[in-house]
Design a protein around this motif. Structure first.
Motif, PDB file in Angstrom:
ATOM      1  N   GLU A   4       0.862  -1.133   0.026  1.00  0.00           N
ATOM      2  CA  GLU A   4       0.048   0.129   0.088  1.00  0.00           C
ATOM      3  C   GLU A   4       0.823   1.325  -0.092  1.00  0.00           C
ATOM      4  OE1 GLU A   4      -0.013  -2.446   2.162  1.00  0.00           O
ATOM      5  OE2 GLU A   4      -2.019  -3.345   1.931  1.00  0.00           O
ATOM      6  N   THR A   5       1.952   1.223   0.672  1.00  0.00           N
ATOM      7  CA  THR A   5       2.727   2.403   0.863  1.00  0.00           C
ATOM      8  C   THR A   5       3.531   2.458  -0.625  1.00  0.00           C
ATOM      9  OG1 THR A   5       3.398   1.738   2.918  1.00  0.00           O
ATOM     10  CG2 THR A   5       4.742   3.360   2.318  1.00  0.00           C
ATOM     11  N   THR A   6       4.045   1.375  -1.139  1.00  0.00           N
ATOM     12  CA  THR A   6       4.415   1.610  -2.396  1.00  0.00           C
ATOM     13  C   THR A   6       3.777   2.089  -3.558  1.00  0.00           C
ATOM     14  OG1 THR A   6       6.004  -0.349  -1.813  1.00  0.00           O
ATOM     15  CG2 THR A   6       5.674   0.076  -4.187  1.00  0.00           C
ATOM     16  N   ALA A   7       2.348   1.647  -3.154  1.00  0.00           N
ATOM     17  CA  ALA A   7       1.362   2.286  -4.482  1.00  0.00           C
ATOM     18  C   ALA A   7       1.253   3.803  -4.233  1.00  0.00           C
ATOM     19  CB  ALA A   7       0.124   1.571  -4.265  1.00  0.00           C
ATOM     20  N   VAL A   8       1.234   4.243  -3.119  1.00  0.00           N
ATOM     21  CA  VAL A   8       1.039   5.694  -2.714  1.00  0.00           C
ATOM     22  C   VAL A   8       2.513   6.354  -3.161  1.00  0.00           C
ATOM     23  CG1 VAL A   8       0.480   7.672  -1.279  1.00  0.00           C
ATOM     24  CG2 VAL A   8      -0.657   5.360  -1.112  1.00  0.00           C
ATOM     25  N   ARG A   9       3.652   5.962  -2.729  1.00  0.00           N
ATOM     26  CA  ARG A   9       4.822   6.856  -2.642  1.00  0.00           C
ATOM     27  C   ARG A   9       5.865   6.589  -3.682  1.00  0.00           C
ATOM     28  NH1 ARG A   9       5.503  10.635   1.186  1.00  0.00           N
ATOM     29  NH2 ARG A   9       3.700  10.529   2.740  1.00  0.00           N
ATOM     30  N   ALA A  10       5.638   5.488  -4.619  1.00  0.00           N
ATOM     31  CA  ALA A  10       6.921   5.029  -5.423  1.00  0.00           C
ATOM     32  C   ALA A  10       6.916   5.994  -6.533  1.00  0.00           C
ATOM     33  CB  ALA A  10       6.573   3.653  -5.929  1.00  0.00           C
ATOM     34  N   ALA A  11       8.296   6.345  -6.897  1.00  0.00           N
ATOM     35  CA  ALA A  11       8.564   7.310  -8.126  1.00  0.00           C
ATOM     36  C   ALA A  11       8.078   8.389  -8.140  1.00  0.00           C
ATOM     37  CB  ALA A  11       8.296   6.402  -9.417  1.00  0.00           C
ATOM     38  N   ARG A  12       7.711   9.039  -6.936  1.00  0.00           N
ATOM     39  CA  ARG A  12       7.142  10.368  -7.051  1.00  0.00           C
ATOM     40  C   ARG A  12       8.095  11.581  -6.932  1.00  0.00           C
ATOM     41  NH1 ARG A  12       1.689  11.019  -6.159  1.00  0.00           N
ATOM     42  NH2 ARG A  12       2.363  12.937  -4.920  1.00  0.00           N
ATOM     43  N   GLY A  13       9.429  11.178  -6.941  1.00  0.00           N
ATOM     44  CA  GLY A  13      10.466  12.148  -6.680  1.00  0.00           C
ATOM     45  C   GLY A  13      10.456  12.772  -5.394  1.00  0.00           C
ATOM     46  N   GLU A  14      10.258  11.871  -4.208  1.00  0.00           N
ATOM     47  CA  GLU A  14      10.270  12.516  -2.854  1.00  0.00           C
ATOM     48  C   GLU A  14      11.726  12.042  -2.475  1.00  0.00           C
ATOM     49  OE1 GLU A  14       6.738  10.871  -1.403  1.00  0.00           O
ATOM     50  OE2 GLU A  14       5.653  12.848  -1.740  1.00  0.00           O
ATOM     51  N   PRO A  15      12.351  13.015  -1.497  1.00  0.00           N
ATOM     52  CA  PRO A  15      13.693  12.561  -0.953  1.00  0.00           C
ATOM     53  C   PRO A  15      13.353  11.226  -0.251  1.00  0.00           C
ATOM     54  CG  PRO A  15      12.588  14.381   0.200  1.00  0.00           C
ATOM     55  CD  PRO A  15      11.766  14.072  -0.965  1.00  0.00           C
ATOM     56  N   THR A  16      14.386  10.318  -0.519  1.00  0.00           N
ATOM     57  CA  THR A  16      14.574   9.017   0.193  1.00  0.00           C
ATOM     58  C   THR A  16      15.131   8.839   1.697  1.00  0.00           C
ATOM     59  OG1 THR A  16      16.366   8.441  -1.144  1.00  0.00           O
ATOM     60  CG2 THR A  16      14.388   7.783  -2.126  1.00  0.00           C
ATOM     61  N   ASP A  17      15.767   9.972   1.963  1.00  0.00           N
ATOM     62  CA  ASP A  17      16.448  10.255   3.200  1.00  0.00           C
ATOM     63  C   ASP A  17      15.680  11.069   4.140  1.00  0.00           C
ATOM     64  OD1 ASP A  17      16.857  12.318   1.620  1.00  0.00           O
ATOM     65  OD2 ASP A  17      19.229  12.510   2.302  1.00  0.00           O
ATOM     66  N   GLY A  18      14.367  11.278   4.139  1.00  0.00           N
ATOM     67  CA  GLY A  18      13.762  12.257   4.971  1.00  0.00           C
ATOM     68  C   GLY A  18      13.864  13.668   4.232  1.00  0.00           C
ATOM     69  N   TRP A  19      12.690  14.201   4.521  1.00  0.00           N
ATOM     70  CA  TRP A  19      12.568  15.712   4.017  1.00  0.00           C
ATOM     71  C   TRP A  19      13.332  16.520   4.704  1.00  0.00           C
ATOM     72  CZ3 TRP A  19       9.299  17.664   0.139  1.00  0.00           C
ATOM     73  CH2 TRP A  19       8.516  16.504  -0.529  1.00  0.00           C
ATOM     74  N   LEU A  20      13.485  16.563   5.833  1.00  0.00           N
ATOM     75  CA  LEU A  20      14.229  17.437   6.516  1.00  0.00           C
ATOM     76  C   LEU A  20      15.907  17.406   6.292  1.00  0.00           C
ATOM     77  CD1 LEU A  20      12.133  18.157   9.796  1.00  0.00           C
ATOM     78  CD2 LEU A  20      12.358  19.370   7.806  1.00  0.00           C
ATOM     79  N   ARG A  21      16.253  16.235   6.452  1.00  0.00           N
ATOM     80  CA  ARG A  21      17.762  15.836   6.199  1.00  0.00           C
ATOM     81  C   ARG A  21      17.946  16.263   5.148  1.00  0.00           C
ATOM     82  NH1 ARG A  21      18.333  10.148   8.056  1.00  0.00           N
ATOM     83  NH2 ARG A  21      16.492  10.518   8.769  1.00  0.00           N
TER      84      ARG A  21
END
Ligand SMILES: *Cc1c(COP(=O)(O)O)cnc(C)c1O
Length: 415
Positions: A4-21
């Motif tokens: 379910e998480t992969t379905a929502v989040r995959a390949a959206r160009g979001e940082p993979t190491d956390g937004w703040l870091r």
């Protein structure tokens, strides 16, 4: 990540190491919450030498390159959908096409190999989608097909076999094929002729939510993305998940034959994946309910649904995470009674296609499987009075009320 998480989040160009870091401090730049759609057909360049390098990489079938060069070689929006789908299937890569049939075409071309060592023979198990049956049977791509029962796949493999093609659950009878058993046969048959014979599974009916053929020993998974992946009846596409090695070949064929998924389609399909787990499970719950009620209705002769066939439930448990949301059924009174049921419906849409949020019904012998010879259709269990129902997200009581009134009227006029 779970599915379910992969379905929502995959390949959206979001940082993979956390937004703040990953925030670069003073250079604060917003990352779009929704990835953009790249409609450009061509890409400008600064230096001829570096664009030529990108061109070389793409011609060799690379996943991407610093400069996409031309939209027939690469499109970033389509690539996002491919990456997300590959993750959902547990595959290295995926390659998207203009339709399910464009995907099948590219696969047949890839699998049949180069001029010097042509392997145009395909071993296939009926039933499959009508268009696929037609493409294989007519040999318009130079294919020679052997249609066999699922337990004869290994025996049918020849030195010029390039591919084993199965579809499970099968359109439109919902028959199941044991993917692991076919994989074992393909390896044994391949060993006999001294080659490795790839197995492709058309998994359109199952979606990656209910079945992952690669984990079961298949080499490639094909989806008509037009169906559940899009899910809203407004985009055509096809996609094949596979190893990077196969993806390289498929990209090279796509590049020269041009069966491209349009970037708007890529965007809609990527968005469709976000709700796929929820849609599939909810539609499935409705289908389970309707299959049960149809089975005990006096006007219904038989219901076809994964788990309903002989010895089926063990296989559903072993290779699927649920039966899905397409079923088919035969009514008593033959073709005219079946037609009367379809014509008597007030809510459910009489139309081809499936996997949409709305419920669709059609008679495969009349429409989706019309291109298959009548005898072959009958052998594959696609009788003229069979109705295929793709169950949607409407309230299940509304769907049942509609089916019940149509069945009652057809039954009354037949009696
Ligand atoms: C619809 C369908 C196809 C063909 O896909 P298109 O997107 O219509 O080209 C292939 N396989 C199955 C199982 C299908 O239902």
């Amino acid at each position: 990540m779970r599915i379910e998480t992969t379905a929502v989040r995959a390949a959206r160009g979001e940082p993979t190491d956390g937004w703040l870091r990953s925030d670069s401090g003073s250079n604060e730049r917003g990352i779009p919450h929704v990835p953009g759609i790249d409609l450009s057909t061509t890409y400008g360049f600064h230096r001829s030498s570096s664009v030529a390098e990108s061109m070389d990489a793409l011609l060799e079938g690379a996943h991407d390159a610093p400069n996409p060069v031309y939209a027939r070689l690469h499109n970033p929006t389509v690539a996002r959908f491919e990456d997300a789908l590959a993750q959902l299937e547990g595959a290295d890569a995926a390659v998207a096409f203009a339709s399910g049939m464009a995907a099948t075409t590219a696969l047949l071309i890839s699998a049949s190999g180069e001029a010097a060592s042509r392997r145009p023979h395909v071993v296939a198990v009926r039933p499959v989608y009508g268009g696929t049956d037609h493409l294989l049977s007519t040999g318009m791509l130079g294919t020679q097909v052997s249609w066999v029962d699922a337990d004869r796949v290994g025996d049918a493999i020849r030195p010029d076999t390039g591919l084993v093609f199965i579809e499970t659950p099968a359109n439109p009878t919902l028959e199941l094929v044991d993917i692991e058993a076919v994989g074992r046969q393909a390896r044994a048959g391949g060993a006999r002729v001294g080659a490795s014979i790839p197995v492709v599974v058309d998994s359109t009916f199952a979606t990656p939510i209910l079945q992952n053929p690669i984990a079961l020993g298949a080499d490639l998974v094909l989806h008509s993305a037009t169906k559940f992946l899009g899910g809203h009846g407004d985009v055509m596409g096809g996609v094949i998940a596979c190893s990077e090695e196969w993806a390289v070949r498929l990209r090279q064929v796509r590049m020269v034959t041009g069966g491209l998924l349009h970037p708007l389609g890529g965007y809609l399909l990527h968005r469709g994946l976000q709700t796929l787990p929820v849609r599939v499970r909810e539609q499935q719950a409705h289908a389970i309910e309707l299959a049960e009620r149809l089975s005990s209705h006096e006007a219904v002769r038989s219901v076809h649904f994964p788990g309903y066939g002989e010895g089926d439930s063990e296989l559903v448990a072993r290779q699927m995470r649920g039966p899905g949301s397409v079923l088919s059924f035969r009514v008593k009174g033959g073709v005219s009674a079946a037609a009367a049921v379809v014509e008597g419906l007030r809510l459910i849409t009489p139309a081809v296609s499936l996997g949409s949020v709305d419920t669709l019904i059609q008679a495969p012998a009349l429409l989706t499987h019309r291109v298959v010879e009548a005898d072959d259709r009958a052998d594959a269990g696609v009788s003229d009075d069979l109705l295929r129902l793709s169950v949607g997200l409407e309230n299940v009581e509304d769907l049942w009320a509609d089916l019940e009134q149509a069945l009652a009227r057809a039954w009354a006029s037949a009696a």
